[in-house]
Design a protein around this motif. Sequence first.
Motif, PDB file in Angstrom:
ATOM      1  N   HIS A  11       8.594 -14.428   1.004  1.00 19.83           N
ATOM      2  CA  HIS A  11       8.565 -13.471   2.106  1.00 19.83           C
ATOM      3  C   HIS A  11       8.269 -12.071   1.598  1.00 19.83           C
ATOM      4  CE1 HIS A  11      12.637 -11.726   1.372  1.00 19.83           C
ATOM      5  NE2 HIS A  11      12.837 -12.903   0.830  1.00 19.83           N
ATOM      6  N   ARG A  12       7.768 -11.265   2.523  1.00 20.98           N
ATOM      7  CA  ARG A  12       7.472  -9.854   2.263  1.00 20.98           C
ATOM      8  C   ARG A  12       8.402  -9.033   3.142  1.00 20.98           C
ATOM      9  NH1 ARG A  12       2.292  -7.138   4.843  1.00 20.98           N
ATOM     10  NH2 ARG A  12       3.672  -7.299   6.629  1.00 20.98           N
ATOM     11  N   ASP A  13       8.966  -7.974   2.558  1.00 15.95           N
ATOM     12  CA  ASP A  13       9.890  -7.137   3.298  1.00 15.95           C
ATOM     13  C   ASP A  13       9.591  -5.673   2.984  1.00 15.95           C
ATOM     14  OD1 ASP A  13      12.021  -6.566   4.990  1.00 15.95           O
ATOM     15  OD2 ASP A  13      13.497  -6.666   3.392  1.00 15.95           O
ATOM     16  N   PRO A  53      -0.809   6.451  -6.397  1.00 15.48           N
ATOM     17  CA  PRO A  53       0.121   5.974  -7.436  1.00 15.48           C
ATOM     18  C   PRO A  53       0.655   4.564  -7.164  1.00 15.48           C
ATOM     19  CG  PRO A  53       0.732   8.198  -6.729  1.00 15.48           C
ATOM     20  CD  PRO A  53      -0.339   7.713  -5.802  1.00 15.48           C
ATOM     21  N   THR A  54       0.976   4.280  -5.901  1.00 12.14           N
ATOM     22  CA  THR A  54       1.486   2.958  -5.540  1.00 12.14           C
ATOM     23  C   THR A  54       0.398   1.906  -5.714  1.00 12.14           C
ATOM     24  OG1 THR A  54       2.942   4.040  -3.949  1.00 12.14           O
ATOM     25  CG2 THR A  54       2.682   1.671  -3.733  1.00 12.14           C
ATOM     26  N   LEU A  85       7.640  -2.866  -4.963  1.00  6.71           N
ATOM     27  CA  LEU A  85       6.633  -1.816  -5.056  1.00  6.71           C
ATOM     28  C   LEU A  85       7.167  -0.565  -4.363  1.00  6.71           C
ATOM     29  CD1 LEU A  85       3.696  -1.286  -5.948  1.00  6.71           C
ATOM     30  CD2 LEU A  85       2.979  -2.123  -3.714  1.00  6.71           C
ATOM     31  N   PRO A  86       7.460   0.503  -5.140  1.00  6.61           N
ATOM     32  CA  PRO A  86       7.951   1.727  -4.504  1.00  6.61           C
ATOM     33  C   PRO A  86       6.832   2.393  -3.706  1.00  6.61           C
ATOM     34  CG  PRO A  86       7.581   2.100  -6.843  1.00  6.61           C
ATOM     35  CD  PRO A  86       7.313   0.648  -6.591  1.00  6.61           C
ATOM     36  N   TRP A  92       8.421  -1.806  -0.803  1.00  3.99           N
ATOM     37  CA  TRP A  92       7.992  -3.146  -0.443  1.00  3.99           C
ATOM     38  C   TRP A  92       8.624  -4.126  -1.417  1.00  3.99           C
ATOM     39  CZ3 TRP A  92       4.867  -4.114   3.693  1.00  3.99           C
ATOM     40  CH2 TRP A  92       4.162  -3.034   4.231  1.00  3.99           C
ATOM     41  N   THR A  93       8.968  -5.297  -0.932  1.00  2.05           N
ATOM     42  CA  THR A  93       9.495  -6.347  -1.796  1.00  2.05           C
ATOM     43  C   THR A  93       8.850  -7.667  -1.407  1.00  2.05           C
ATOM     44  OG1 THR A  93      11.617  -5.206  -1.926  1.00  2.05           O
ATOM     45  CG2 THR A  93      11.582  -7.501  -2.606  1.00  2.05           C
ATOM     46  N   TRP A  94       8.304  -8.343  -2.409  1.00  2.86           N
ATOM     47  CA  TRP A  94       7.797  -9.692  -2.247  1.00  2.86           C
ATOM     48  C   TRP A  94       8.702 -10.597  -3.064  1.00  2.86           C
ATOM     49  CZ3 TRP A  94       4.671  -5.463  -2.392  1.00  2.86           C
ATOM     50  CH2 TRP A  94       3.707  -5.346  -1.383  1.00  2.86           C
TER      51      TRP A  94
END
Length: 128
Positions: A11-13, A53-54, A85-86, A92-94
């Motif tokens: 999942h992606r959050d 940067p991201t 990923l900041p 973001w979090t995968w």
Amino acid sequence: MTTLPRSYWCHRDFDGPGRGRLELQSMTTPYPGRAVTWMRESVRDALTGLDRPTFGIAWAWLGNHQASGAAIRELRQGRPYTFTLPAPDGHWTWSAHPVSVLPVIETCANAPSSRQQLVPAHANGDPP
């Protein structure tokens, strides 16, 4: 003792403002390699909306194929894998998590068609 088959829930959050407007993305697969591939594709899909940067952090992670192999090994060993990923307004979090899944029957159409099994006993005059 019967063991349930292992699958991987991905999942992606997003944690930050506007979280409620984002479309939830997730999937389940029986293959750890497919779980990591889904994560990579989802990160790649998000690249266009990232600041410079991201974008650089995401691009470096996508280019690290040794990390992909390590992620697959982690999942095979029953450990979750996460890429965070900041972003300027949150992060973001995968994630991919090993899960056990119940086998699912194909469809009700394959079940016996006897409707009497679905009628409660008292509905046809028999005592409850």
